[in-house]
Design an enzyme around this catalytic site. Sequence first.
Site, PDB file in Angstrom:
ATOM      1  N   LYS A 165      67.264  80.992 -19.052  1.00  0.00           N
ATOM      2  CA  LYS A 165      67.608  81.333 -17.873  1.00  0.00           C
ATOM      3  C   LYS A 165      68.419  82.528 -18.251  1.00  0.00           C
ATOM      4  O   LYS A 165      68.989  83.027 -18.947  1.00  0.00           O
ATOM      5  CB  LYS A 165      68.983  80.395 -17.679  1.00  0.00           C
ATOM      6  CG  LYS A 165      68.241  78.957 -17.398  1.00  0.00           C
ATOM      7  CD  LYS A 165      67.448  78.710 -16.339  1.00  0.00           C
ATOM      8  CE  LYS A 165      66.643  77.338 -15.554  1.00  0.00           C
ATOM      9  NZ  LYS A 165      66.058  77.675 -14.601  1.00  0.00           N
ATOM     10  N   ASP A 198      64.279  82.748 -16.143  1.00  0.00           N
ATOM     11  CA  ASP A 198      63.738  82.647 -14.983  1.00  0.00           C
ATOM     12  C   ASP A 198      65.170  83.348 -15.082  1.00  0.00           C
ATOM     13  O   ASP A 198      66.576  82.767 -15.119  1.00  0.00           O
ATOM     14  CB  ASP A 198      64.122  81.166 -15.270  1.00  0.00           C
ATOM     15  CG  ASP A 198      64.104  80.054 -13.286  1.00  0.00           C
ATOM     16  OD1 ASP A 198      64.506  81.027 -12.882  1.00  0.00           O
ATOM     17  OD2 ASP A 198      64.231  79.478 -13.470  1.00  0.00           O
ATOM     18  N   GLU A 224      60.039  84.756 -13.579  1.00  0.00           N
ATOM     19  CA  GLU A 224      60.714  83.632 -12.728  1.00  0.00           C
ATOM     20  C   GLU A 224      61.268  83.857 -11.797  1.00  0.00           C
ATOM     21  O   GLU A 224      62.680  84.194 -12.420  1.00  0.00           O
ATOM     22  CB  GLU A 224      60.009  82.200 -13.492  1.00  0.00           C
ATOM     23  CG  GLU A 224      60.489  80.619 -12.652  1.00  0.00           C
ATOM     24  CD  GLU A 224      60.112  79.370 -12.951  1.00  0.00           C
ATOM     25  OE1 GLU A 224      59.555  79.663 -14.324  1.00  0.00           O
ATOM     26  OE2 GLU A 224      61.329  79.130 -12.441  1.00  0.00           O
ATOM     27  N   LYS A 271      58.393  71.563  -7.919  1.00  0.00           N
ATOM     28  CA  LYS A 271      59.825  70.577  -7.593  1.00  0.00           C
ATOM     29  C   LYS A 271      59.334  69.358  -7.121  1.00  0.00           C
ATOM     30  O   LYS A 271      59.592  70.123  -5.711  1.00  0.00           O
ATOM     31  CB  LYS A 271      60.619  71.285  -8.083  1.00  0.00           C
ATOM     32  CG  LYS A 271      60.539  71.847  -9.081  1.00  0.00           C
ATOM     33  CD  LYS A 271      62.022  72.760  -9.397  1.00  0.00           C
ATOM     34  CE  LYS A 271      62.218  73.513 -10.987  1.00  0.00           C
ATOM     35  NZ  LYS A 271      63.012  74.518 -10.893  1.00  0.00           N
TER      36      LYS A 271
END
Length: 378
Positions: A165, A198, A224, A271
Amino acid sequence: MKISNIDVYQVDLPYAGDVYHLSGGRSFKTFDATLVCVRCDSGLEGWGESTPFGSTYVAAHGEGVRAGIQLIAPHLIGQDPRCFDRNYDLMDACLAGHPHVKAALDVACWDVAAKSFGVPVCDLLGGRTDTVLSLISSISCDSPEAMRDRVKEFRAKGYIGHSIKIGASENEGGPLLDAQRIAACVADRQPGEYFLADANGGLSVEHALRMLRLLPNDIDIVLEAPCATWHETARLRSLVNVPIHIDELAVSDHSVAHLLVDNIADGFGLKISKNGGLSQARRQRDIAQAAGLVMSVQDTVGSEVAFAAVVHLAQSIHPKWLRCVLDTRELVDLCTGELSGVKVGRFDTLFGAQAVSVPGLGVSPNMDVLGQPVLSFS
Ligand SMILES: [Mg+2]
Protein backbone atom coordinates in the site's frame (compact mmCIF):
# COMPACT_ATOMS: atom_id res chain seq x y z
CA MET A 1 -36.89 -25.26 -5.63
CA LYS A 2 -38.09 -21.93 -4.21
CA ILE A 3 -36.60 -19.50 -1.72
CA SER A 4 -38.73 -19.66 1.45
CA ASN A 5 -36.72 -17.62 4.00
CA ILE A 6 -33.91 -15.09 4.05
CA ASP A 7 -32.13 -14.32 7.34
CA VAL A 8 -29.59 -11.52 7.71
CA TYR A 9 -26.85 -11.41 10.37
CA GLN A 10 -24.49 -8.60 11.40
CA VAL A 11 -21.00 -9.17 12.83
CA ASP A 12 -18.15 -6.75 13.54
CA LEU A 13 -14.89 -8.21 12.23
CA PRO A 14 -11.89 -6.73 14.08
CA TYR A 15 -8.81 -5.96 11.94
CA ALA A 16 -6.10 -8.56 12.60
CA GLY A 17 -3.44 -5.91 13.36
CA ASP A 18 -3.66 -2.66 15.31
CA VAL A 19 -4.82 -0.23 12.61
CA TYR A 20 -4.91 -0.70 8.81
CA HIS A 21 -3.70 2.39 6.93
CA LEU A 22 -4.62 3.36 3.36
CA SER A 23 -3.78 6.44 1.26
CA GLY A 24 -5.52 9.70 2.13
CA GLY A 25 -5.13 9.14 5.88
CA ARG A 26 -7.84 6.46 5.90
CA SER A 27 -7.53 4.02 8.81
CA PHE A 28 -9.56 0.97 9.83
CA LYS A 29 -9.87 -1.02 13.07
CA THR A 30 -13.01 -3.05 12.45
CA PHE A 31 -15.24 -4.05 9.54
CA ASP A 32 -19.06 -4.26 9.57
CA ALA A 33 -19.98 -7.63 8.01
CA THR A 34 -23.38 -8.75 6.75
CA LEU A 35 -24.00 -12.48 6.31
CA VAL A 36 -27.10 -13.75 4.54
CA CYS A 37 -28.72 -17.18 4.72
CA VAL A 38 -31.11 -18.11 1.89
CA ARG A 39 -33.29 -21.11 2.80
CA CYS A 40 -35.35 -23.08 0.31
CA ASP A 41 -38.48 -25.21 0.48
CA SER A 42 -36.23 -28.21 -0.26
CA GLY A 43 -34.58 -27.72 3.15
CA LEU A 44 -31.25 -26.59 1.62
CA GLU A 45 -29.62 -23.31 2.64
CA GLY A 46 -26.94 -21.10 1.10
CA TRP A 47 -24.73 -18.37 2.52
CA GLY A 48 -23.46 -15.06 1.22
CA GLU A 49 -21.41 -12.26 2.77
CA SER A 50 -20.83 -8.60 2.06
CA THR A 51 -18.24 -6.77 4.15
CA PRO A 52 -17.36 -3.30 2.84
CA PHE A 53 -13.88 -1.98 3.64
CA GLY A 54 -15.25 0.73 5.93
CA SER A 55 -17.26 3.51 4.32
CA THR A 56 -14.48 5.30 2.40
CA TYR A 57 -13.04 2.56 0.16
CA VAL A 58 -15.85 2.47 -2.43
CA ALA A 59 -19.44 3.75 -2.31
CA ALA A 60 -20.67 1.15 0.20
CA HIS A 61 -21.05 0.71 3.95
CA GLY A 62 -22.36 -2.00 6.26
CA GLU A 63 -25.63 -0.34 7.26
CA GLY A 64 -26.28 0.41 3.59
CA VAL A 65 -25.89 -3.27 2.73
CA ARG A 66 -28.61 -4.20 5.21
CA ALA A 67 -30.89 -1.31 4.20
CA GLY A 68 -30.60 -2.46 0.58
CA ILE A 69 -31.34 -6.07 1.47
CA GLN A 70 -34.48 -4.87 3.25
CA LEU A 71 -35.69 -3.44 -0.07
CA ILE A 72 -34.76 -6.43 -2.20
CA ALA A 73 -35.19 -9.59 -0.10
CA PRO A 74 -39.04 -9.71 -0.08
CA HIS A 75 -38.97 -9.87 -3.90
CA LEU A 76 -36.71 -12.94 -3.89
CA ILE A 77 -39.05 -15.01 -1.69
CA GLY A 78 -40.71 -17.62 -3.94
CA GLN A 79 -38.01 -17.38 -6.66
CA ASP A 80 -35.84 -20.26 -7.84
CA PRO A 81 -32.30 -19.50 -6.56
CA ARG A 82 -30.81 -21.27 -9.59
CA CYS A 83 -32.16 -18.62 -12.00
CA PHE A 84 -29.25 -16.30 -11.25
CA ASP A 85 -29.72 -13.79 -14.07
CA ARG A 86 -33.48 -13.50 -13.62
CA ASN A 87 -33.03 -12.98 -9.88
CA TYR A 88 -30.48 -10.28 -10.68
CA ASP A 89 -33.04 -8.60 -12.96
CA LEU A 90 -35.43 -8.60 -10.00
CA MET A 91 -32.80 -7.07 -7.72
CA ASP A 92 -31.99 -4.40 -10.32
CA ALA A 93 -35.70 -3.61 -10.61
CA CYS A 94 -35.82 -2.94 -6.83
CA LEU A 95 -32.59 -0.98 -6.44
CA ALA A 96 -30.26 0.67 -8.93
CA GLY A 97 -26.55 0.04 -8.49
CA HIS A 98 -25.42 -0.95 -4.96
CA PRO A 99 -23.43 -4.04 -6.02
CA HIS A 100 -22.35 -4.67 -2.41
CA VAL A 101 -26.01 -5.21 -1.44
CA LYS A 102 -26.82 -7.63 -4.25
CA ALA A 103 -23.59 -9.60 -3.82
CA ALA A 104 -24.56 -11.14 -0.47
CA LEU A 105 -27.93 -12.37 -1.80
CA ASP A 106 -26.46 -13.50 -5.12
CA VAL A 107 -23.61 -15.50 -3.53
CA ALA A 108 -26.09 -17.21 -1.17
CA CYS A 109 -28.13 -18.25 -4.22
CA TRP A 110 -25.00 -19.74 -5.90
CA ASP A 111 -24.20 -21.67 -2.72
CA VAL A 112 -27.66 -23.20 -2.38
CA ALA A 113 -27.92 -23.84 -6.14
CA ALA A 114 -24.60 -25.71 -6.19
CA LYS A 115 -25.76 -27.78 -3.20
CA SER A 116 -28.96 -28.66 -5.07
CA PHE A 117 -26.85 -30.03 -7.95
CA GLY A 118 -24.41 -31.71 -5.55
CA VAL A 119 -21.40 -29.85 -6.99
CA PRO A 120 -18.93 -27.26 -5.70
CA VAL A 121 -19.62 -23.66 -6.77
CA CYS A 122 -16.48 -23.63 -8.98
CA ASP A 123 -17.98 -26.45 -11.07
CA LEU A 124 -21.24 -24.55 -11.48
CA LEU A 125 -19.15 -21.55 -12.62
CA GLY A 126 -17.79 -23.60 -15.51
CA GLY A 127 -15.51 -26.18 -13.96
CA ARG A 128 -12.37 -26.19 -11.93
CA THR A 129 -8.84 -25.69 -13.16
CA ASP A 130 -6.14 -27.66 -11.34
CA THR A 131 -4.29 -24.44 -10.47
CA VAL A 132 -2.92 -23.85 -7.00
CA LEU A 133 -4.20 -20.31 -6.45
CA SER A 134 -1.47 -17.87 -5.49
CA LEU A 135 -2.34 -15.90 -2.35
CA ILE A 136 -1.32 -12.25 -2.11
CA SER A 137 -0.33 -10.43 1.06
CA SER A 138 -1.75 -7.01 1.97
CA ILE A 139 0.91 -4.71 3.40
CA SER A 140 -0.63 -1.66 5.13
CA CYS A 141 1.07 1.77 4.71
CA ASP A 142 3.96 2.11 7.19
CA SER A 143 7.67 2.93 7.26
CA PRO A 144 9.70 1.29 4.46
CA GLU A 145 11.53 -1.00 6.91
CA ALA A 146 8.31 -2.06 8.69
CA MET A 147 6.74 -2.87 5.31
CA ARG A 148 9.82 -4.83 4.25
CA ASP A 149 9.54 -6.85 7.49
CA ARG A 150 5.85 -7.59 6.81
CA VAL A 151 6.75 -8.86 3.33
CA LYS A 152 9.35 -11.13 4.98
CA GLU A 153 6.70 -12.50 7.36
CA PHE A 154 4.37 -13.37 4.47
CA ARG A 155 7.29 -14.80 2.43
CA ALA A 156 8.09 -17.11 5.35
CA LYS A 157 4.49 -18.40 5.22
CA GLY A 158 4.91 -19.19 1.49
CA TYR A 159 3.35 -16.12 -0.16
CA ILE A 160 4.86 -15.12 -3.53
CA GLY A 161 2.55 -12.14 -4.21
CA HIS A 162 2.61 -8.88 -2.26
CA SER A 163 0.27 -5.90 -2.36
CA ILE A 164 2.20 -2.88 -1.09
CA LYS A 165 0.00 0.00 0.00
CA ILE A 166 1.26 3.46 -0.96
CA GLY A 167 -0.11 7.01 -1.07
CA ALA A 168 1.83 9.17 1.40
CA SER A 169 0.71 12.78 1.74
CA GLU A 170 3.34 15.46 1.11
CA ASN A 171 3.59 15.97 4.90
CA GLU A 172 4.17 12.27 5.51
CA GLY A 173 6.93 12.06 2.91
CA GLY A 174 5.08 12.19 -0.42
CA PRO A 175 6.41 10.49 -3.57
CA LEU A 176 9.86 9.93 -2.05
CA LEU A 177 8.43 7.90 0.86
CA ASP A 178 6.24 5.87 -1.52
CA ALA A 179 9.24 5.11 -3.76
CA GLN A 180 11.25 4.07 -0.67
CA ARG A 181 8.38 1.82 0.47
CA ILE A 182 8.27 0.05 -2.90
CA ALA A 183 12.07 -0.29 -3.12
CA ALA A 184 12.24 -1.70 0.43
CA CYS A 185 9.48 -4.26 -0.17
CA VAL A 186 11.05 -5.43 -3.43
CA ALA A 187 14.65 -5.44 -2.06
CA ASP A 188 14.67 -9.11 -0.99
CA ARG A 189 12.73 -10.36 -4.00
CA GLN A 190 12.86 -14.13 -4.53
CA PRO A 191 12.42 -15.93 -7.88
CA GLY A 192 8.76 -16.11 -8.85
CA GLU A 193 7.62 -13.27 -6.61
CA TYR A 194 5.49 -10.38 -7.85
CA PHE A 195 4.55 -7.01 -6.37
CA LEU A 196 1.55 -4.74 -6.82
CA ALA A 197 2.01 -1.16 -5.58
CA ASP A 198 -1.55 -0.20 -4.64
CA ALA A 199 -2.40 3.47 -4.04
CA ASN A 200 -6.16 2.86 -3.66
CA GLY A 201 -6.82 5.87 -5.87
CA GLY A 202 -4.79 8.16 -3.62
CA LEU A 203 -2.25 9.68 -6.05
CA SER A 204 -2.42 12.72 -8.27
CA VAL A 205 -0.85 12.22 -11.69
CA GLU A 206 1.96 14.51 -10.56
CA HIS A 207 2.59 12.38 -7.45
CA ALA A 208 2.64 9.17 -9.51
CA LEU A 209 5.09 10.61 -12.07
CA ARG A 210 7.43 11.90 -9.35
CA MET A 211 7.29 8.56 -7.52
CA LEU A 212 7.96 6.48 -10.63
CA ARG A 213 11.03 8.61 -11.45
CA LEU A 214 12.42 7.95 -7.96
CA LEU A 215 12.21 4.16 -8.28
CA PRO A 216 15.29 2.09 -9.11
CA ASN A 217 15.66 1.34 -12.84
CA ASP A 218 14.02 -1.83 -14.19
CA ILE A 219 12.03 -2.46 -11.00
CA ASP A 220 9.28 -4.97 -11.80
CA ILE A 221 5.99 -3.84 -10.31
CA VAL A 222 2.37 -3.39 -11.32
CA LEU A 223 0.91 -0.02 -10.32
CA GLU A 224 -2.59 -0.61 -8.95
CA ALA A 225 -5.34 1.99 -8.63
CA PRO A 226 -2.99 4.97 -8.87
CA CYS A 227 -5.71 7.64 -9.24
CA ALA A 228 -9.29 8.18 -8.11
CA THR A 229 -10.83 9.05 -11.50
CA TRP A 230 -10.94 7.64 -15.04
CA HIS A 231 -9.58 10.88 -16.46
CA GLU A 232 -6.50 10.97 -14.21
CA THR A 233 -5.83 7.25 -14.75
CA ALA A 234 -6.09 7.67 -18.54
CA ARG A 235 -3.73 10.65 -18.46
CA LEU A 236 -1.19 8.77 -16.34
CA ARG A 237 -1.52 5.73 -18.63
CA SER A 238 -0.59 7.90 -21.62
CA LEU A 239 2.56 9.16 -19.87
CA VAL A 240 4.14 5.99 -18.41
CA ASN A 241 4.98 2.46 -19.50
CA VAL A 242 4.47 0.71 -16.15
CA PRO A 243 1.69 -1.94 -16.14
CA ILE A 244 -1.47 -0.59 -14.51
CA HIS A 245 -4.37 -2.40 -12.85
CA ILE A 246 -7.53 -0.64 -11.75
CA ASP A 247 -9.56 -1.74 -8.76
CA GLU A 248 -11.96 0.73 -7.14
CA LEU A 249 -12.87 2.07 -10.60
CA ALA A 250 -13.93 -1.42 -11.79
CA VAL A 251 -17.29 -2.15 -10.19
CA SER A 252 -19.53 -3.42 -13.00
CA ASP A 253 -19.71 -5.03 -16.45
CA HIS A 254 -19.90 -1.50 -17.79
CA SER A 255 -16.66 -0.39 -16.14
CA VAL A 256 -14.80 -3.46 -17.42
CA ALA A 257 -16.04 -2.61 -20.93
CA HIS A 258 -15.02 1.01 -20.35
CA LEU A 259 -11.57 -0.17 -19.27
CA LEU A 260 -11.21 -1.95 -22.62
CA VAL A 261 -12.53 0.85 -24.79
CA ASP A 262 -10.20 3.38 -23.14
CA ASN A 263 -7.28 0.90 -22.84
CA ILE A 264 -6.85 2.30 -19.36
CA ALA A 265 -5.26 -0.76 -17.68
CA ASP A 266 -3.83 -4.25 -18.15
CA GLY A 267 -5.93 -5.86 -15.47
CA PHE A 268 -8.29 -5.20 -12.60
CA GLY A 269 -9.30 -6.21 -9.11
CA LEU A 270 -12.33 -8.49 -9.32
CA LYS A 271 -13.73 -8.21 -5.81
CA ILE A 272 -16.89 -10.21 -5.44
CA SER A 273 -18.94 -7.81 -3.32
CA LYS A 274 -17.59 -4.64 -4.99
CA ASN A 275 -18.35 -6.14 -8.40
CA GLY A 276 -21.88 -7.34 -7.59
CA GLY A 277 -21.61 -11.01 -6.62
CA LEU A 278 -20.78 -14.18 -8.53
CA SER A 279 -23.33 -13.65 -11.33
CA GLN A 280 -21.70 -10.35 -12.28
CA ALA A 281 -18.16 -11.53 -11.53
CA ARG A 282 -18.71 -14.53 -13.83
CA ARG A 283 -19.58 -12.18 -16.71
CA GLN A 284 -16.65 -9.85 -15.97
CA ARG A 285 -14.36 -12.90 -15.81
CA ASP A 286 -15.51 -13.93 -19.28
CA ILE A 287 -15.08 -10.42 -20.74
CA ALA A 288 -11.58 -10.25 -19.21
CA GLN A 289 -10.53 -13.66 -20.52
CA ALA A 290 -11.81 -12.85 -24.01
CA ALA A 291 -10.04 -9.49 -24.01
CA GLY A 292 -6.79 -10.58 -22.36
CA LEU A 293 -7.03 -8.78 -19.03
CA VAL A 294 -5.44 -10.09 -15.84
CA MET A 295 -7.63 -10.44 -12.75
CA SER A 296 -6.83 -10.29 -9.04
CA VAL A 297 -9.74 -12.15 -7.48
CA GLN A 298 -10.47 -10.77 -4.04
CA ASP A 299 -13.12 -9.27 -1.85
CA THR A 300 -13.10 -5.89 -0.16
CA VAL A 301 -12.59 -7.80 3.11
CA GLY A 302 -14.58 -10.55 4.80
CA SER A 303 -14.64 -13.81 6.71
CA GLU A 304 -15.03 -17.47 5.70
CA VAL A 305 -18.00 -17.08 3.31
CA ALA A 306 -16.33 -14.21 1.43
CA PHE A 307 -13.07 -16.12 1.09
CA ALA A 308 -14.82 -19.30 -0.10
CA ALA A 309 -16.55 -17.34 -2.87
CA VAL A 310 -13.20 -15.79 -3.89
CA VAL A 311 -11.53 -19.19 -4.17
CA HIS A 312 -14.39 -20.85 -6.07
CA LEU A 313 -14.49 -18.02 -8.62
CA ALA A 314 -10.70 -17.97 -9.04
CA GLN A 315 -10.66 -21.75 -9.46
CA SER A 316 -12.82 -21.27 -12.58
CA ILE A 317 -10.37 -18.82 -14.25
CA HIS A 318 -7.69 -19.91 -16.73
CA PRO A 319 -4.34 -19.46 -14.90
CA LYS A 320 -3.00 -17.23 -17.67
CA TRP A 321 -5.47 -14.52 -16.65
CA LEU A 322 -5.34 -14.98 -12.88
CA ARG A 323 -2.87 -12.79 -10.98
CA CYS A 324 -3.73 -13.80 -7.41
CA VAL A 325 -6.39 -14.34 -4.78
CA LEU A 326 -6.71 -12.59 -1.42
CA ASP A 327 -7.34 -14.60 1.72
CA THR A 328 -9.65 -12.01 3.25
CA ARG A 329 -9.40 -13.87 6.58
CA GLU A 330 -5.79 -12.64 6.92
CA LEU A 331 -7.21 -9.15 7.52
CA VAL A 332 -9.64 -10.06 10.29
CA ASP A 333 -9.44 -11.57 13.72
CA LEU A 334 -12.75 -13.40 13.98
CA CYS A 335 -13.77 -16.75 12.49
CA THR A 336 -17.46 -16.81 11.51
CA GLY A 337 -17.64 -20.47 10.53
CA GLU A 338 -16.12 -23.78 9.50
CA LEU A 339 -14.60 -23.72 5.99
CA SER A 340 -14.48 -27.18 4.40
CA GLY A 341 -14.78 -25.94 0.81
CA VAL A 342 -11.25 -24.49 0.59
CA LYS A 343 -7.81 -25.86 1.37
CA VAL A 344 -4.98 -23.42 2.11
CA GLY A 345 -1.46 -24.75 2.46
CA ARG A 346 1.28 -26.48 0.50
CA PHE A 347 0.48 -28.47 -2.63
CA ASP A 348 3.76 -30.27 -3.48
CA THR A 349 6.18 -27.32 -3.69
CA LEU A 350 3.54 -24.61 -4.20
CA PHE A 351 1.82 -22.70 -1.40
CA GLY A 352 -1.67 -21.42 -2.05
CA ALA A 353 -5.37 -22.24 -2.02
CA GLN A 354 -7.65 -24.65 -3.86
CA ALA A 355 -11.37 -25.28 -3.88
CA VAL A 356 -12.36 -28.62 -2.38
CA SER A 357 -14.98 -30.84 -4.01
CA VAL A 358 -17.80 -30.50 -1.52
CA PRO A 359 -21.24 -29.22 -2.57
CA GLY A 360 -21.69 -25.44 -2.60
CA LEU A 361 -19.12 -23.10 -1.07
CA GLY A 362 -18.40 -25.52 1.77
CA VAL A 363 -18.99 -23.12 4.65
CA SER A 364 -20.89 -23.86 7.89
CA PRO A 365 -21.34 -20.61 9.80
CA ASN A 366 -20.97 -20.67 13.58
CA MET A 367 -24.34 -19.53 14.91
CA ASP A 368 -22.84 -18.69 18.31
CA VAL A 369 -20.73 -16.04 16.55
CA LEU A 370 -23.53 -14.80 14.27
CA GLY A 371 -26.17 -14.59 17.02
CA GLN A 372 -29.78 -13.81 16.14
CA PRO A 373 -30.76 -12.48 12.70
CA VAL A 374 -31.13 -8.69 12.52
CA LEU A 375 -33.57 -9.06 9.60
CA SER A 376 -35.79 -11.99 8.54
CA PHE A 377 -38.00 -12.44 5.48
CA SER A 378 -40.40 -15.27 4.61
MG1 LIG B 1 -6.56 -2.68 -4.69
